[in-house]
Motif scaffolding. Sequence first.
Motif, PDB file in Angstrom:
ATOM      1  N   PRO A   9      -0.385  -6.665  -0.149  1.00 42.74           N
ATOM      2  CA  PRO A   9       0.009  -6.283   1.206  1.00 42.74           C
ATOM      3  C   PRO A   9       1.251  -7.023   1.690  1.00 42.74           C
ATOM      4  O   PRO A   9       1.400  -8.226   1.469  1.00 42.74           O
ATOM      5  N   ASN A  10       2.135  -6.272   2.322  1.00 46.77           N
ATOM      6  CA  ASN A  10       3.356  -6.793   2.924  1.00 46.77           C
ATOM      7  C   ASN A  10       4.348  -7.307   1.881  1.00 46.77           C
ATOM      8  O   ASN A  10       5.103  -8.240   2.141  1.00 46.77           O
ATOM      9  N   GLN A  13       8.928  -3.568  -1.076  1.00 47.17           N
ATOM     10  CA  GLN A  13       8.686  -2.536  -2.086  1.00 47.17           C
ATOM     11  C   GLN A  13       9.807  -2.426  -3.113  1.00 47.17           C
ATOM     12  O   GLN A  13       9.556  -2.112  -4.279  1.00 47.17           O
ATOM     13  N   PRO A  40      -4.774   2.206  -0.682  1.00 48.35           N
ATOM     14  CA  PRO A  40      -3.330   2.077  -0.442  1.00 48.35           C
ATOM     15  C   PRO A  40      -2.974   0.671   0.043  1.00 48.35           C
ATOM     16  O   PRO A  40      -3.687   0.077   0.850  1.00 48.35           O
ATOM     17  N   VAL A  41      -1.856   0.151  -0.461  1.00 51.20           N
ATOM     18  CA  VAL A  41      -1.398  -1.194  -0.103  1.00 51.20           C
ATOM     19  C   VAL A  41      -0.149  -1.075   0.763  1.00 51.20           C
ATOM     20  O   VAL A  41       0.863  -0.514   0.318  1.00 51.20           O
ATOM     21  N   PRO A  42      -0.184  -1.581   1.994  1.00 57.70           N
ATOM     22  CA  PRO A  42       0.980  -1.471   2.879  1.00 57.70           C
ATOM     23  C   PRO A  42       2.130  -2.365   2.427  1.00 57.70           C
ATOM     24  O   PRO A  42       1.913  -3.496   1.977  1.00 57.70           O
ATOM     25  N   THR A  43       3.339  -1.856   2.523  1.00 58.15           N
ATOM     26  CA  THR A  43       4.541  -2.628   2.202  1.00 58.15           C
ATOM     27  C   THR A  43       5.261  -2.993   3.488  1.00 58.15           C
ATOM     28  O   THR A  43       4.936  -2.504   4.571  1.00 58.15           O
ATOM     29  N   SER A  48       2.867   2.817   2.405  1.00 56.51           N
ATOM     30  CA  SER A  48       1.946   2.196   1.449  1.00 56.51           C
ATOM     31  C   SER A  48       2.172   2.721   0.040  1.00 56.51           C
ATOM     32  O   SER A  48       2.735   3.801  -0.159  1.00 56.51           O
TER      33      SER A  48
END
Length: 225
Positions: A9-10, A13, A40-43, A48
């Motif tokens: 996360p974060n 990307q 889903p992994v947030p950027t 995500s």
Amino acid sequence: MNIAFLLFPNLTQLDLAGPAQVLSRLGGARLDLVWKTLDPVPTDAGFSILPTATFADVPAADILCVPGGLGINSVIADADALGWVRRVGEGAQWVTSVCTGSLILGAAGLLKGYRAGCHWGQIEQLRLFGAEPVSERTVVDRNRVTGGGVTAGIDFALHLTAMLRGEDHARLVQLSLEYDPQPPFASGSPAQADPATVDAYRRRVAKLVPNRDAELKALAERLGF
């Protein structure tokens, strides 16, 4: 050849997407984007990315690549995530990172006594983990290959491609991507940017992640460095 990218996360990307695009053209390679779950992994770009595998699915890899981003301290504080990086890195043929991902490698104990690169804004923090900071786009020390900030991930991956498949193949990949950078401004490093721009960047980071460096130092001490 199995290539495992840590997805968290974060993250930034482009730290992941740039080298992943290059390394996907190695030939005979499988890329996995690995996190705790397949959610889903947030950027930090506001969208995500879907992981392709979990930590349990990927116990080993030929190449480990760790991107950076504003979420690195949370990864370092996460025993499961840091433990996976350590285990995979200890057995990998190549241990690599882009941007502040090298600080995660360092926290996992994988850069002690190694020269390494990092984003210019945090490169000196590598000393917390026993690494020697080097301000270059790509730093190679034995089987550790570390890239500088964000866009250096493409340079890093082309260097790694040349080491794995030869320079001719790397040149072909570079041409296929039309990687011929011509930046519109001379502002891509603190040596080129004017002082006001550098100060503006530092203020922005301080607002987004207050006490980032102090927290990282505390984490290093907690981990026994």
